[in-house]
Scaffold this motif. Structure first.
Motif, mmCIF file in Angstrom:
data_model
loop_
_atom_site.group_PDB
_atom_site.id
_atom_site.type_symbol
_atom_site.label_atom_id
_atom_site.label_comp_id
_atom_site.label_asym_id
_atom_site.label_seq_id
_atom_site.Cartn_x
_atom_site.Cartn_y
_atom_site.Cartn_z
ATOM 1 N N THR A 148 0.833 -1.204 0.000
ATOM 2 C CA THR A 148 0.000 0.000 0.000
ATOM 3 C C THR A 148 0.864 1.249 0.000
ATOM 4 O OG1 THR A 148 -1.769 -1.153 1.184
ATOM 5 C CG2 THR A 148 -1.789 1.255 1.251
ATOM 6 N N ALA A 208 1.085 4.118 -2.908
ATOM 7 C CA ALA A 208 0.846 5.527 -2.594
ATOM 8 C C ALA A 208 2.064 6.377 -2.934
ATOM 9 C CB ALA A 208 0.486 5.675 -1.120
ATOM 10 N N ALA A 222 2.410 9.603 -5.323
ATOM 11 C CA ALA A 222 2.973 10.857 -4.825
ATOM 12 C C ALA A 222 4.089 11.362 -5.729
ATOM 13 C CB ALA A 222 3.492 10.666 -3.401
ATOM 14 N N ASN A 271 3.427 3.209 9.392
ATOM 15 C CA ASN A 271 2.099 3.121 8.776
ATOM 16 C C ASN A 271 1.014 2.884 9.823
ATOM 17 O OD1 ASN A 271 0.354 3.122 6.582
ATOM 18 N ND2 ASN A 271 0.566 0.935 6.197
ATOM 19 N N ALA A 276 -7.698 0.589 2.629
ATOM 20 C CA ALA A 276 -6.842 1.155 1.578
ATOM 21 C C ALA A 276 -7.484 0.947 0.209
ATOM 22 C CB ALA A 276 -5.459 0.523 1.618
ATOM 23 N N LEU A 312 -5.675 5.398 -1.153
ATOM 24 C CA LEU A 312 -4.347 5.501 -1.772
ATOM 25 C C LEU A 312 -4.013 6.949 -2.109
ATOM 26 C CD1 LEU A 312 -4.046 2.495 -4.267
ATOM 27 C CD2 LEU A 312 -2.799 2.850 -2.130
ATOM 28 N N TYR A 313 -4.987 7.664 -2.673
ATOM 29 C CA TYR A 313 -4.740 9.063 -3.024
ATOM 30 C C TYR A 313 -4.542 9.910 -1.762
ATOM 31 C CZ TYR A 313 -5.476 8.632 -8.046
ATOM 32 O OH TYR A 313 -5.338 8.317 -9.378
ATOM 33 N N ARG A 314 -5.261 9.567 -0.703
ATOM 34 C CA ARG A 314 -5.070 10.293 0.555
ATOM 35 C C ARG A 314 -3.668 10.060 1.103
ATOM 36 N NH1 ARG A 314 -8.049 9.084 6.358
ATOM 37 N NH2 ARG A 314 -6.831 10.591 7.575
ATOM 38 N N LEU A 315 -3.211 8.799 1.090
ATOM 39 C CA LEU A 315 -1.862 8.496 1.560
ATOM 40 C C LEU A 315 -0.810 9.160 0.670
ATOM 41 C CD1 LEU A 315 -2.140 4.726 2.552
ATOM 42 C CD2 LEU A 315 -2.126 6.720 4.067
ATOM 43 N N ALA A 316 -1.087 9.211 -0.637
ATOM 44 C CA ALA A 316 -0.151 9.864 -1.558
ATOM 45 C C ALA A 316 0.003 11.344 -1.204
ATOM 46 C CB ALA A 316 -0.641 9.708 -2.995
#
Length: 320
Positions: A17, A21, A25, A221, A301, A306-310
């Motif tokens: 994950t 991400a 990013a 994480n 996830a 994923l976009y939030r974590l990126a």
């Protein structure tokens, strides 16, 4: 900025994950990133909710600002066929060897060959250039094997180079190691704020350093928020049953006497977790590498996650 970002971590820490991400990013603002999988688990396809990845580079996402994320599931057998064609021009003869089982033998029995092929394919993508001279990919992110195997996986080319003193295998191994042991590469380790993952991270960093491989950072994480402040955490360790019962009663909470015990238990458990996390943060600080924390995603996830974590990784500057 390193162009090959290797992501490893103890099983269960979410390394795939984080790798996905990170690829998003790094692809922000018009960049192009290749996300590479080497373990054959098709974890990338599951995260991006797409069909199983073939042995070809396929665009799977668009990052903020128009950047692109491509993905590749490296297959050792196909990589060996590429290698035989590149260095020995075997062509159809290489395919005949596959039918005879020689390719499977070489990738499962011959010491180190499989890892040489997997790392070699990723390094080839790092070095590959377009016709106009620019790099095909701005970054390559590798979802690598777990922490316990990462140093041997990345350093196996040195072993092969020692066995093969001359010839294409020797030169290939040396070329790969020049990339892996250069500033072009950074190896990031993913962990949780728990004793075993943190200890494995510390051991992994020590092994990477001993092998001369470049350590990037530690990504912590699934960090959960603290629902109690420091004063409340300290209070949870004491016996405040009467005070809590009176507070609940004054607030008009029915059956407050029955709630006191469960509330105190939850508060004590939270206090223990906060203390454990504090200890693990102190252990990570002693490793003297950049440490980044990502939030726990209660919804899981998925693509939005994923976009939030990126966004978080970009804000933290991971990979920069």
């Amino acid at each position: 900025m390193s162009r090959l970002q290797v992501v490893s971590g103890k099983g269960g820490t979410g390394k795939t994950t984080v790798a996905a991400a990170l690829a998003l990013a790094l692809a922000t603002e018009g960049k192009r990133t290749l996300l590479v999988e080497v373990e054959g688990r098709q974890g990338i396809a599951q995260l991006f909710e797409t069909e199983a990845l073939p042995y070809e580079e396929r665009k799977i996402a668009v990052a903020p600002g128009g950047g692109e994320v491509y993905a590749l599931a490296i297959d050792a057998e196909r990589a060996l066929l590429d290698y035989l064609q590149m260095f020995y021009k075997l062509g159809s003869a290489g395919r005949a060897l596959k039918k005879l089982g020689a390719i499977d033998f070489a990738t499962t029995i011959a010491p180190g060959v499989r890892d040489v092929l997997l790392t070699g394919k990723a390094c080839e993508a790092v070095r590959r250039r377009e016709k106009h001279g620019g790099f095909r990919y701005d970054h390559v992110v590798m979802d690598a094997p777990p922490t316990g195997r990462i140093t041997r996986f990345l350093n196996v080319n040195d072993e092969v180079a020692g066995l093969a003193k001359i010839g294409p295998i020797h030169h290939q191994a040396q070329a790969v190691m020049r990339v892996l042991k250069s500033p072009e590469t950074a190896v990031h380790l993913v962990t949780l704020l728990e004793e075993m993952p943190v200890q494995e991270t510390a051991d992994g960093i020590a092994e990477l350093r001993e092998a001369g491989l470049p350590v990037g950072g530690v990504v912590v994480n699934m960090v959960r928020p603290h629902v109690l402040d420091e004063d409340a955490v300290r209070a949870a360790r004491g016996d405040h049953r009467d005070g809590i019962a009176k507070a609940l009663a004054s607030a008009g909470v029915g059956g407050s006497a029955r709630l006191v015990g469960p509330l105190l238990e939850q508060a004590a458990e939270h206090a223990q977790r906060v203390e454990l996390e504090r200890e693990q943060r102190e252990t990570l600080a002693k490793l003297q590498v950049p440490t980044y924390e990502l939030p726990f995603l209660g919804e899981g996830a998925d693509i939005a996650g994923l976009y939030r974590l990126a966004r978080e990784l970009r804000k933290l500057g991971v990979g920069a």
